[in-house]
Design a protein around this motif. Structure first.
Motif, PDB file in Angstrom:
ATOM      1  N   SER A   1     -20.259  34.694 -64.188  1.00 28.69           N
ATOM      2  CA  SER A   1     -19.660  33.405 -64.550  1.00 28.69           C
ATOM      3  C   SER A   1     -18.289  33.565 -65.165  1.00 28.69           C
ATOM      4  O   SER A   1     -17.569  32.573 -65.350  1.00 28.69           O
ATOM      5  CB  SER A   1     -20.585  32.659 -65.523  1.00 28.69           C
ATOM      6  N   VAL A   2     -17.905  34.791 -65.513  1.00 31.80           N
ATOM      7  CA  VAL A   2     -16.553  35.037 -66.041  1.00 31.80           C
ATOM      8  C   VAL A   2     -15.525  34.951 -64.911  1.00 31.80           C
ATOM      9  O   VAL A   2     -14.627  34.105 -64.961  1.00 31.80           O
ATOM     10  CB  VAL A   2     -16.478  36.385 -66.781  1.00 31.80           C
TER      11      VAL A   2
ATOM     12  N   GLN B   1     -11.167  41.007 -50.158  1.00 33.10           N
ATOM     13  CA  GLN B   1     -10.611  39.838 -50.847  1.00 33.10           C
ATOM     14  C   GLN B   1     -11.030  39.776 -52.312  1.00 33.10           C
ATOM     15  O   GLN B   1     -10.225  39.429 -53.180  1.00 33.10           O
ATOM     16  CB  GLN B   1     -11.051  38.554 -50.142  1.00 33.10           C
ATOM     17  N   VAL B   2     -12.298  40.093 -52.584  1.00 36.12           N
ATOM     18  CA  VAL B   2     -12.769  40.047 -53.966  1.00 36.12           C
ATOM     19  C   VAL B   2     -12.105  41.151 -54.789  1.00 36.12           C
ATOM     20  O   VAL B   2     -11.682  40.920 -55.931  1.00 36.12           O
ATOM     21  CB  VAL B   2     -14.300  40.160 -54.017  1.00 36.12           C
TER      22      VAL B   2
ATOM     23  N   THR C   1      -6.238  39.672 -61.047  1.00 31.94           N
ATOM     24  CA  THR C   1      -6.584  38.812 -62.176  1.00 31.94           C
ATOM     25  C   THR C   1      -6.938  39.606 -63.427  1.00 31.94           C
ATOM     26  O   THR C   1      -6.553  39.225 -64.537  1.00 31.94           O
ATOM     27  CB  THR C   1      -7.769  37.908 -61.791  1.00 31.94           C
ATOM     28  N   TYR C   2      -7.668  40.723 -63.251  1.00 28.70           N
ATOM     29  CA  TYR C   2      -8.177  41.447 -64.410  1.00 28.70           C
ATOM     30  C   TYR C   2      -7.674  42.882 -64.498  1.00 28.70           C
ATOM     31  O   TYR C   2      -7.724  43.494 -65.568  1.00 28.70           O
ATOM     32  CB  TYR C   2      -9.718  41.458 -64.380  1.00 28.70           C
TER      33      TYR C   2
END
Length: 491
Positions: free
Chosen positions: A61-62, A87-88, A95-96
């Motif tokens: 959920s993060v 893609q992930v 992002t991280y």
């Protein structure tokens, strides 16, 4: 005086040892065989409940992201397996940071805005009779302080020590029970990247799964145990009958305890408890208890890639519920909360819209059973729908209110309870409602649930013709389906 003290001590001991309120210890002893376990009936409360809420919440959920149309709760797997052409992994690195691992999401999973009592109130207002909470998905992260999870993955996998700093399973179970909602706990048998799962699955079952499972159900005494992640091993390898015999022989609420059918490769729709379908269309009859479970969009876990058009409308969800119940099943509808503990507003809205409809028409849903036929078709070609399969097409709107040219539609969905036939019309029928093969008696009455008024009717051979009130059905907002109770009817 000593006698009185002894008496008091005995009474206190009995009070301490008694089962939870509303439950009784079973005199039955179950053997670790499917023959013994399958002879146990599914408790009636489950087949009466009809509507539940699935809650998919965890470290996934993060990031809350995966390409549209796929399960966001599988984020760890998509990331590590470089799925969807990477893609992930690309999203994750951007992002991280590429060096951030899935377990590093634990401090970000804070649930800082979480109010379990507010969740419970929402579920009650939605008309849900039970919930199913993902206590552990395939990543191995647990929503309760599991010693087995912490021993394997470290403190990051203990929500009491890192992130929320609380027992999420315990707090939610206590909150929903105050609302008289049954507690279901989802538990994944497998864990994608557990060291023993990757190296020695027999030891994984013996040294990790059995102890963790027993800890979960002993702590929280669930009303539903919802297993998943079973597909890689046979039931013999999982030792499922042994585990389930232990469960039923030790659960103080055994007579109320419900299980599903995901206990080993090839077991679904054969052994266990209620049968499950997932993003499917359910089953055709009530010869065995079953449940269709799905999200409002394309994912169980919250997926930020989805937009408003990916969510099913209130009309579609209400008709889906009525259709599933007409065929003898339950609908367990999923929500995916955010990492901060809030439920996306569109999900709240859909639950409240379902609840508003059930507040008026719930007697046609709760506690009902199948009628002689589940529905009444119009003229046209009746579509062939696949049942019992995973990810099958289930366009209830095309079956009820917007059929393609030449296709028949379900004019009326039927349910039955206590001598009453409930006719659920997805579209306002017009001046009259004609029910085929419904034989009324001299004491038959027809009531329009939306207004409570009694409607005139007449028999036409084996058909019942009901004269409907002249008004604009749109004036009664939020109905989406119109329910008529035909009282004192013979089957």
């Amino acid at each position: 005086m000593e006698i009185r003290r002894s008496t008091i001590a005995i009474v206190l001991a009995l009070v301490t040892l008694r089962p939870p309120i509303g439950s009784t210890l079973s005199a039955e002893r179950y053997e670790p065989t499917w023959e013994s376990l399958d002879a146990r009936p599914t408790p009636q409360w489950f087949t009466d409940a009809k509507f539940g809420v699935f809650v998919c919440w965890g470290l996934y959920s993060v990031p809350a992201w995966t390409p549209k149309g796929h399960y966001a709760e599988w984020y760890q797997y998509w990331l590590q397996e470089k799925s969807f052409d990477g893609q992930v992994a690309e999203f994750h690195a951007r992002t991280y940071g590429a060096d951030v691992q899935f377990r590093d999401f634990a401090p970000m999973f804070k649930a800082e805005l979480w109010d379990p009592n507010a969740w419970a109130d929402l579920f009650a207002r939605a008309g849900a009779r039970y919930i199913v909470l993902t206590t552990k998905h395939h990543s191995g992260y647990t929503l309760w302080p599991s010693a087995e999870a912490e021993r394997t993955y470290g403190a990051n996998y203990n929500p009491v020590k890192v992130g929320p700093k609380r027992d999420l399973v315990g707090d939610l179970a206590a909150a929903v029970r105050k609302k008289d909602i049954r507690v279901g706990l989802y538990y994944s048998l497998c864990e994608w990247y557990h060291p023993l799962w990757k190296s020695d699955k027999a030891r994984f079952v013996e040294e990790h799964l059995f102890g963790q499972f027993k800890d979960l159900v002993t702590r929280y005494r669930p009303d539903v145990v919802w297993a998943d992640g079973e597909w890689d091993l046979s039931w013999e390898q999982w030792r499922s009958p042994e585990l389930l015999a232990w469960l039923f022989n030790h659960a103080p609420n055994e007579r109320d305890l419900v299980i599903n059918d995901r206990w080993g490769k090839g077991v679904r729709h054969k052994h266990g408890g209620f049968y499950t379908t997932e993003y499917g269309s359910g089953l055709d009859d009530d010869s065995h208890p079953w449940e269709e479970n799905r999200g409002m969009g394309h994912s169980y876990g919250y997926n930020r890639a989805e937009n408003a058009e990916d969510y099913r409308s209130a009309q579609e969800l209400i008709l889906m519920l009525a259709d599933v119940v007409s065929r003898g099943g339950n609908l367990c509808l999923d929500i995916g909360p955010r990492a901060d503990g809030t439920i996306p507003v569109i999900m709240q809205e859909r639950l409240l819209q379902i609840g508003a409809w059930l507040a008026v028409n719930g007697e046609a849903i709760y506690g009902t059973r199948m009628w002689n036929v589940p529905c009444q078709w119009s003229a046209g070609s009746i579509p062939q729908v696949k049942r019992g399969e995973y990810m099958t097409q289930f366009n209830i709107l095309e079956q009820t209110v917007t059929p393609p040219p030449g296709q028949a539609r379900k004019e009326v969905l039927f349910t039955f309870k206590d001598g009453n036939l409930y006719a659920i019309a997805p579209k306002w029928p017009g001046k009259e409602l004609r029910l085929r093969d419904v034989q009324a008696g001299s004491n038959t009455t027809v009531t329009f649930l939306a207004t409570g008024e009694t409607l005139p009717w007449q028999a036409d051979g084996n058909n019942l013709i009901v004269t409907l009130p002249e008004f604009d059905p749109d004036e009664l907002s939020g109905q989406h389906a119109w329910v008529f109770r035909v009282g004192d009817i013979a089957r």
